[in-house]
Design a protein around this motif. Structure first.
Motif, short mmCIF file in Angstrom:
data_model
loop_
_atom_site.label_atom_id
_atom_site.label_comp_id
_atom_site.label_asym_id
_atom_site.label_seq_id
_atom_site.Cartn_x
_atom_site.Cartn_y
_atom_site.Cartn_z
N MET A 54 0.76 -1.37 0.12
CA MET A 54 -0.04 0.08 -0.22
C MET A 54 0.75 1.28 0.07
N GLY A 55 2.09 1.02 0.33
CA GLY A 55 2.99 2.26 0.22
C GLY A 55 3.19 2.58 -1.19
N ARG A 56 3.03 1.65 -2.17
CA ARG A 56 3.17 2.04 -3.54
C ARG A 56 1.60 2.29 -4.23
N ALA A 57 0.79 2.64 -3.46
CA ALA A 57 -0.38 3.16 -3.84
C ALA A 57 -0.36 4.16 -4.93
N GLU A 131 -23.20 3.06 -10.96
CA GLU A 131 -23.12 4.58 -11.04
C GLU A 131 -22.17 5.32 -10.26
N GLN A 132 -22.07 4.91 -8.99
CA GLN A 132 -20.88 5.54 -8.22
C GLN A 132 -19.66 5.15 -8.69
N ILE A 133 -19.31 4.15 -8.92
CA ILE A 133 -17.91 3.83 -9.72
C ILE A 133 -17.65 4.63 -11.03
N ALA A 134 -18.59 4.80 -11.82
CA ALA A 134 -18.81 5.74 -12.89
C ALA A 134 -18.32 7.15 -12.49
N ALA A 135 -19.26 7.66 -11.33
CA ALA A 135 -19.17 9.09 -10.88
C ALA A 135 -17.52 9.14 -10.37
N SER A 142 -8.73 6.92 -11.24
CA SER A 142 -8.56 5.95 -11.95
C SER A 142 -9.02 4.51 -11.50
N ASP A 143 -9.11 3.58 -12.14
CA ASP A 143 -9.61 2.29 -11.65
C ASP A 143 -8.35 1.77 -10.61
N ARG A 144 -7.19 2.13 -10.84
CA ARG A 144 -6.05 1.79 -9.71
C ARG A 144 -6.34 2.42 -8.52
N ALA A 147 -9.33 0.95 -6.76
CA ALA A 147 -8.71 -0.48 -6.42
C ALA A 147 -7.84 -0.22 -4.98
N ASP A 148 -7.05 0.92 -5.00
CA ASP A 148 -6.39 1.12 -3.73
C ASP A 148 -7.07 1.59 -2.62
N VAL A 149 -8.29 2.10 -2.79
CA VAL A 149 -9.13 2.33 -1.45
C VAL A 149 -9.46 1.00 -0.84
#
Length: 176
Positions: A54-57, A131-135, A142-144, A147-149
C-alpha cells in the motif's frame, strides 16, 4: 493496558523472530503493534506485506490519510486514528479537512466521493453501484486509485482490529 505481550527478537520464535530481527536492524526498534503481532507469524508477515504494497498505492497520500481517518473514526482505534491524523498534518492536510474526514466527508467533492466509497467498503461493500464507480471516474479517479481504496480499507481494518483486540492505545506505542 495491553492484553497481549510485546515480543522481541529474543522472545519471539521462528519466522516472527526473523522478521522482528530484520525490522530492528533496519529501524532500530519496532513499535508495540508490530512487536505484538509477532505472536502470529501469519498476521505479522501479512501486515508487513500489505503495508509495503500500500506504500506503492496510486492514491495521493493526502487523500489516503483522510480515508484512513474516516475508517478509524468508525472502527474506534484511537492509536490508528492518532497516527493517521499526524500523518495527514505532516502532509499538509488542514484541520478543517481532518475534521471533515472524521465526519466521513471532504469539502472537495472528488475526495468526499472517495471517502464515501471507502466507508461503504468498510460497512457494506454490496451497496456500491456501477453509477458510483462511474462518478468516481468522472471525478478523475483511475481504476487503480479506486482499487487502492479497497487495500487502504483492508489495511486499516487489520491494524485497527488488531490494536483493539491487543489493547494497544495511544501512549502505549513506542513507534511502528
Amino acid at each position: 493496558m495491553p492484553r497481549l505481550a510485546r515480543l522481541t527478537p529474543d522472545t519471539a520464535v521462528g519466522t516472527s523472530r526473523d522478521l522482528l530481527a530484520e525490522l530492528t536492524s533496519r529501524h532500530g526498534r519496532t513499535g508495540d503493534m508490530v512487536a505484538t503481532m509477532a505472536h502470529s507469524p501469519a498476521v505479522l508477515s501479512g501486515y508487513l506485506q500489505l503495508s509495503r504494497a500500500m506504500g506503492r498505492a496510486k492514491l495521493d497520500r493526502r487523500i489516503s490519510e483522510r480515508v484512513s481517518i474516516a475508517v478509524q473514526t468508525l472502527q474506534g482505534c484511537a492509536l490508528c486514528l492518532d497516527a493517521h491524523v499526524d500523518a495527514a498534518r505532516a502532509r499538509g492536510v488542514d484541520e478543517e479537512e481532518i475534521d471533515r474526514a472524521r465526519e466521513g466527508t471532504s469539502a472537495d467533492p472528488a475526495i468526499a466521493a472517495i471517502i464515501t466509497l471507502a466507508l461503504q467498503v468498510y460497512r457494506q461493500p454490496t451497496s456500491i453501484t456501477d453509477e458510483q464507480i462511474a462518478a468516481l471516474r468522472e471525478f478523475g479517479h483511475s481504476d487503480r486509485a479506486i482499487a487502492d481504496v479497497v487495500g487502504i480499507v483492508a489495511l486499516n481494518v487489520l491494524t485497527g482490529a488488531f490494536n483493539l483486540v491487543a489493547g494497544l492505545t495511544p501512549g502505549s506505542d513506542s513507534g511502528a
